[in-house]
Design a protein around this motif. Structure first.
Motif, PDB file in Angstrom:
ATOM      1  N   UNK A  96       0.844  -1.181   0.000  1.00 23.54           N
ATOM      2  CA  UNK A  96       0.000   0.000   0.000  1.00 23.54           C
ATOM      3  C   UNK A  96       0.891   1.247   0.000  1.00 23.54           C
ATOM      4  N   UNK A  97       0.817   2.024  -1.059  1.00 21.21           N
ATOM      5  CA  UNK A  97       1.536   3.296  -1.101  1.00 21.21           C
ATOM      6  C   UNK A  97       0.831   4.286  -0.193  1.00 21.21           C
ATOM      7  N   UNK A  98       1.590   5.136   0.477  1.00 19.07           N
ATOM      8  CA  UNK A  98       0.935   6.130   1.345  1.00 19.07           C
ATOM      9  C   UNK A  98      -0.048   6.987   0.558  1.00 19.07           C
ATOM     10  N   UNK A  99      -1.179   7.237   1.160  1.00 16.99           N
ATOM     11  CA  UNK A  99      -2.202   8.105   0.569  1.00 16.99           C
ATOM     12  C   UNK A  99      -2.271   9.377   1.398  1.00 16.99           C
ATOM     13  N   UNK A 100      -2.047  10.519   0.778  1.00 14.80           N
ATOM     14  CA  UNK A 100      -2.028  11.808   1.475  1.00 14.80           C
ATOM     15  C   UNK A 100      -3.378  12.487   1.324  1.00 14.80           C
ATOM     16  N   UNK A 101      -3.907  12.987   2.454  1.00 13.83           N
ATOM     17  CA  UNK A 101      -5.148  13.760   2.443  1.00 13.83           C
ATOM     18  C   UNK A 101      -4.855  15.096   3.133  1.00 13.83           C
ATOM     19  N   UNK A 102      -4.695  16.149   2.349  1.00 11.19           N
ATOM     20  CA  UNK A 102      -4.472  17.481   2.913  1.00 11.19           C
ATOM     21  C   UNK A 102      -5.798  18.070   3.378  1.00 11.19           C
ATOM     22  N   UNK A 103      -5.713  18.956   4.373  1.00 13.94           N
ATOM     23  CA  UNK A 103      -6.906  19.582   4.965  1.00 13.94           C
ATOM     24  C   UNK A 103      -7.929  18.524   5.371  1.00 13.94           C
ATOM     25  N   UNK A 104      -7.441  17.533   6.087  1.00 10.60           N
ATOM     26  CA  UNK A 104      -8.284  16.409   6.502  1.00 10.60           C
ATOM     27  C   UNK A 104      -9.467  16.875   7.352  1.00 10.60           C
ATOM     28  N   UNK A 105      -9.228  17.838   8.214  1.00  8.61           N
ATOM     29  CA  UNK A 105     -10.285  18.378   9.071  1.00  8.61           C
ATOM     30  C   UNK A 105     -10.664  19.775   8.588  1.00  8.61           C
ATOM     31  N   UNK A 106     -11.919  20.168   8.830  1.00 10.42           N
ATOM     32  CA  UNK A 106     -12.262  21.555   8.523  1.00 10.42           C
ATOM     33  C   UNK A 106     -11.600  22.468   9.562  1.00 10.42           C
ATOM     34  N   UNK A 107     -11.600  23.767   9.326  1.00 13.77           N
ATOM     35  CA  UNK A 107     -10.863  24.696  10.192  1.00 13.77           C
ATOM     36  C   UNK A 107     -11.305  24.619  11.649  1.00 13.77           C
ATOM     37  N   UNK A 108     -12.599  24.525  11.884  1.00  8.82           N
ATOM     38  CA  UNK A 108     -13.126  24.459  13.253  1.00  8.82           C
ATOM     39  C   UNK A 108     -12.647  23.187  13.953  1.00  8.82           C
ATOM     40  N   UNK A 109     -12.757  22.067  13.271  1.00  6.52           N
ATOM     41  CA  UNK A 109     -12.307  20.794  13.851  1.00  6.52           C
ATOM     42  C   UNK A 109     -10.802  20.819  14.117  1.00  6.52           C
ATOM     43  N   UNK A 110     -10.044  21.346  13.153  1.00 10.18           N
ATOM     44  CA  UNK A 110      -8.598  21.370  13.321  1.00 10.18           C
ATOM     45  C   UNK A 110      -8.199  22.222  14.524  1.00 10.18           C
ATOM     46  N   UNK A 111      -8.794  23.393  14.672  1.00 10.37           N
ATOM     47  CA  UNK A 111      -8.487  24.246  15.824  1.00 10.37           C
ATOM     48  C   UNK A 111      -8.827  23.541  17.138  1.00 10.37           C
ATOM     49  N   UNK A 112      -9.948  22.842  17.150  1.00 11.26           N
ATOM     50  CA  UNK A 112     -10.362  22.085  18.342  1.00 11.26           C
ATOM     51  C   UNK A 112      -9.342  20.997  18.686  1.00 11.26           C
ATOM     52  N   UNK A 113      -8.912  20.232  17.683  1.00  3.48           N
ATOM     53  CA  UNK A 113      -7.945  19.153  17.897  1.00  3.48           C
ATOM     54  C   UNK A 113      -6.593  19.720  18.328  1.00  3.48           C
ATOM     55  N   UNK A 114      -6.129  20.735  17.634  1.00  2.00           N
ATOM     56  CA  UNK A 114      -4.821  21.319  17.958  1.00  2.00           C
ATOM     57  C   UNK A 114      -4.808  21.856  19.389  1.00  2.00           C
ATOM     58  N   UNK A 115      -5.870  22.520  19.779  1.00  2.00           N
ATOM     59  CA  UNK A 115      -5.976  23.039  21.140  1.00  2.00           C
ATOM     60  C   UNK A 115      -6.024  21.898  22.163  1.00  2.00           C
ATOM     61  N   UNK A 116      -6.762  20.849  21.845  1.00  2.00           N
ATOM     62  CA  UNK A 116      -6.900  19.724  22.772  1.00  2.00           C
ATOM     63  C   UNK A 116      -5.580  19.019  23.034  1.00  2.00           C
ATOM     64  N   UNK A 117      -4.708  18.984  22.023  1.00  2.00           N
ATOM     65  CA  UNK A 117      -3.461  18.233  22.171  1.00  2.00           C
ATOM     66  C   UNK A 117      -2.237  19.117  22.404  1.00  2.00           C
ATOM     67  N   UNK A 118      -2.434  20.413  22.535  1.00  2.00           N
ATOM     68  CA  UNK A 118      -1.280  21.300  22.718  1.00  2.00           C
ATOM     69  C   UNK A 118      -0.787  21.351  24.163  1.00  2.00           C
ATOM     70  N   UNK A 119      -1.586  20.935  25.114  1.00  2.00           N
ATOM     71  CA  UNK A 119      -1.196  21.039  26.520  1.00  2.00           C
ATOM     72  C   UNK A 119      -1.081  19.691  27.215  1.00  2.00           C
ATOM     73  N   UNK A 120      -0.847  18.649  26.468  1.00  2.00           N
ATOM     74  CA  UNK A 120      -0.696  17.333  27.084  1.00  2.00           C
ATOM     75  C   UNK A 120       0.635  17.221  27.818  1.00  2.00           C
ATOM     76  N   UNK A 121       0.681  16.350  28.791  1.00  2.00           N
ATOM     77  CA  UNK A 121       1.948  16.029  29.446  1.00  2.00           C
ATOM     78  C   UNK A 121       2.504  14.791  28.752  1.00  2.00           C
ATOM     79  N   UNK A 122       3.664  14.964  28.139  1.00  2.00           N
ATOM     80  CA  UNK A 122       4.289  13.901  27.371  1.00  2.00           C
ATOM     81  C   UNK A 122       5.335  13.194  28.221  1.00  2.00           C
ATOM     82  N   UNK A 123       5.505  11.894  27.989  1.00  2.00           N
ATOM     83  CA  UNK A 123       6.559  11.122  28.653  1.00  2.00           C
ATOM     84  C   UNK A 123       7.744  11.009  27.706  1.00  2.00           C
ATOM     85  N   UNK A 124       8.933  11.470  28.130  1.00  2.00           N
ATOM     86  CA  UNK A 124      10.103  11.356  27.245  1.00  2.00           C
ATOM     87  C   UNK A 124      10.549   9.912  27.090  1.00  2.00           C
ATOM     88  N   UNK A 125      10.951   9.569  25.871  1.00  2.00           N
ATOM     89  CA  UNK A 125      11.448   8.231  25.567  1.00  2.00           C
ATOM     90  C   UNK A 125      12.864   8.379  25.030  1.00  2.00           C
TER      91      UNK A 125
END
Length: 166
Positions: free
Chosen positions: A1-30
């Motif tokens: 399976x060759x990679x399939x690229x989908x640009x602008x996968x989310x609409x602007x409202x959804x993308x802002x919501x997702x980006x905000x939701x994941x911008x303040x997570x506490x990450x564990x360093x590996x």
């Protein structure tokens, strides 16, 4: 399976919501992103926040994935069930580094990487195919095919969401 690229996968409202939701997570360093070290060096690590694993949510942010991404996966591919979801953070470094090739699992399945920001980092496959990190880009691929990640030299970090599913 060759990679399939989908640009602008989310609409602007959804993308802002997702980006905000994941911008303040506490990450564990590996440590050992290079595959050669076991200690955390300035560039030789990445951080991860696991959201879903072993058939169950392991972080409250699963609701964002469930509500925003799963309906779109049903439309974009033959989604049946999630195996794993994690958010990756690859830190800025003055020197660009490619990490070793790896597979997510040793069996064929579906995967997707969703970029939360644009930077000069990318995902590369052994055949030389490179998928740039472009904000709101999703690419579908078989994670049992060897691929590798990179850090970034032109942004605070490279942020993406990694999905493994059937």
């Amino acid at each position: 399976m060759k990679p399939e690229i989908i640009d602008n996968f989310l609409d602007h409202r959804e993308f802002d919501y997702v980006k905000n939701a994941f911008s303040n997570l506490e990450y564990s360093p590996i440590p050992g992103a290079s595959g050669e070290e076991t200690e955390i060096l300035h560039w030789n690590y990445y951080s991860v926040k696991t959201i879903y694993l072993n058939d169950e949510p392991v972080d409250e942010s699963w609701g964002v994935i469930r509500d925003v991404f799963l309906p779109k996966f049903h439309l974009a591919c033959q989604y049946k069930t999630m195996l794993r979801v994690k958010v990756n953070f690859y830190p800025y470094c003055e020197t660009f580094h490619k990490h070793p090739y790896h597979t997510d699992q040793d069996f064929s399945h579906q995967g997707a990487i969703f970029a939360l920001n644009t930077c000069n980092g990318f995902t590369e496959f052994e055949d030389g195919t490179k998928i740039d990190s472009v904000e709101n880009r999703l690419f579908l691929f078989d994670p049992s095919v060897k691929h590798r990640s990179t850090n970034t030299t032109d942004a605070m970090g490279r942020f993406n969401i990694n999905f493994n599913f059937f």
